[in-house]
Design a protein around this motif. Structure first.
Motif, PDB file in Angstrom:
ATOM      1  N   LYS A 183      37.848  -4.601  -0.545  1.00 20.18           N
ATOM      2  CA  LYS A 183      37.278  -5.172  -1.770  1.00 20.18           C
ATOM      3  C   LYS A 183      38.237  -6.157  -2.415  1.00 20.18           C
ATOM      4  O   LYS A 183      37.836  -7.257  -2.836  1.00 20.18           O
TER       5      LYS A 183
ATOM      6  N   SER B 138      30.049  -1.061   1.378  1.00 19.48           N
ATOM      7  CA  SER B 138      29.001  -0.181   0.862  1.00 19.48           C
ATOM      8  C   SER B 138      28.785   0.965   1.838  1.00 19.48           C
ATOM      9  O   SER B 138      29.366   0.993   2.928  1.00 19.48           O
TER      10      SER B 138
ATOM     11  N   ASP C 246      21.365   2.247   1.455  1.00 20.68           N
ATOM     12  CA  ASP C 246      21.366   1.981   0.023  1.00 20.68           C
ATOM     13  C   ASP C 246      21.315   3.283  -0.772  1.00 20.68           C
ATOM     14  O   ASP C 246      20.601   4.222  -0.416  1.00 20.68           O
TER      15      ASP C 246
ATOM     16  N   CYS D 255      31.483  -2.624   6.133  1.00 20.60           N
ATOM     17  CA  CYS D 255      32.113  -3.685   5.360  1.00 20.60           C
ATOM     18  C   CYS D 255      32.244  -4.940   6.214  1.00 20.60           C
ATOM     19  O   CYS D 255      32.267  -4.875   7.448  1.00 20.60           O
TER      20      CYS D 255
ATOM     21  N   ASP E 207      26.786   7.148  -1.461  1.00 21.51           N
ATOM     22  CA  ASP E 207      28.196   6.957  -1.776  1.00 21.51           C
ATOM     23  C   ASP E 207      28.974   7.048  -0.471  1.00 21.51           C
ATOM     24  O   ASP E 207      28.949   8.089   0.186  1.00 21.51           O
TER      25      ASP E 207
END
Length: 262
Positions: free
Chosen positions: A223, A230, A234, A246, A237
């Motif tokens: 990040k 992610s 969807d 990623c 976690d």
């Protein structure tokens, strides 16, 4: 660049554990020919590395919680902060005398990873990041790769072993991905896979069935290096579900669609 006091504590602990692991690593090749084999020896090295890390971190921050691969979770007096530690990520590589393994330490605050360290002692590469301060390897600022085409890109993953339940899904992923990319690597250390994405060495990474201590620090590295991270699905976690994906911004959506089978 100088990091925070917490980050400096993490880096110091990672280096101390790394020195201990390197010393033991030199013995692994000799143990390969023994009748007992190196397995018990490596387990002891792993536990000793976590003990060293835990001692340093809890001495420096006695109120923080601690989640470690070897010793499990200990709640701290401060419920908002905990260390997440993998003292030896890439144990199988270490066991076989392969110099690709790492120490991973992350600091979580109110459910968010705010500092992360991934240390590769064999190469003396210290990857580190703090929220909002970028990602670094030793003294070099990291950025994810600039590639925009799947066919030019290489990706990393972990291929499950020993009949683990995620194997069929991973084989299906590979069948969809390999014809449309430049290659897939399976190097056996999730924390370094993520660090290599942050460094632009890999263009993306995905894996199912990983633990929080495998990926917590590495996710922050990606990040802070400008990448997207992610869960594979969807709403999940990645730390809780253990399924992470990623890549850089141009590749992230097409890569995720392929892994999802969309």
């Amino acid at each position: 660049m100088q990091g925070s006091a917490n980050l400096n504590l993490m880096m110091k602990a990672a280096r101390k554990a790394g020195r201990s692991l390197v010393k033991d690593f030199r013995e692994v090749e000799n143990l390969q020919v023994s009748s007992k084999g190196p397995g018990d020896f490596v387990s002891r090295a792993d536990r000793e590395a976590e003990r060293l890390i835990r001692d340093d971190l809890t001495t420096g921050r006695p109120t923080y919680g601690f989640l470690g691969e070897e010793t499990g979770e200990t709640e701290g007096a401060d419920p908002t902060r905990r260390w997440i530690v993998d003292p030896l990520d890439g144990t199988t590589n270490y066991l076989h005398g392969l110099p690709h393994w790492a120490v991973s330490i992350a600091l979580e605050h109110k459910g968010e990873i705010v500092s992360g360290v991934v240390y590769d002692p064999a190469k003396d590469e210290m990857y580190w990041a703090e929220k909002g301060a970028g990602a670094w390897m030793n003294e070099r600022r990291l950025r994810v790769s600039g590639r925009r085409q799947m066919i030019e890109s290489i990706f990393a993953t972990g291929v499950p072993f020993g009949g683990r339940g995620t194997l069929p899904a991973t084989l299906q992923d590979l069948a969809r991905l390999m014809p449309v990319c430049a290659g897939v690597r399976r190097w056996g250390a999730a924390s370094l896979d993520l660090a290599y994405v942050a460094a632009g060495r890999f263009d993306g990474y995905w894996e199912r069935g990983v633990q929080a201590w495998d990926i917590a620090a590495g996710m922050l590295l990606v990040k802070e290096a400008g990448g997207f991270v992610s869960a594979i699905r969807d709403g999940d976690d990645p730390l809780g579900k253990g399924a992470v994906i990623c890549a850089n911004e141009p590749l992230f959506d097409p890569f995720r669609r392929i892994i999802r089978g969309e």
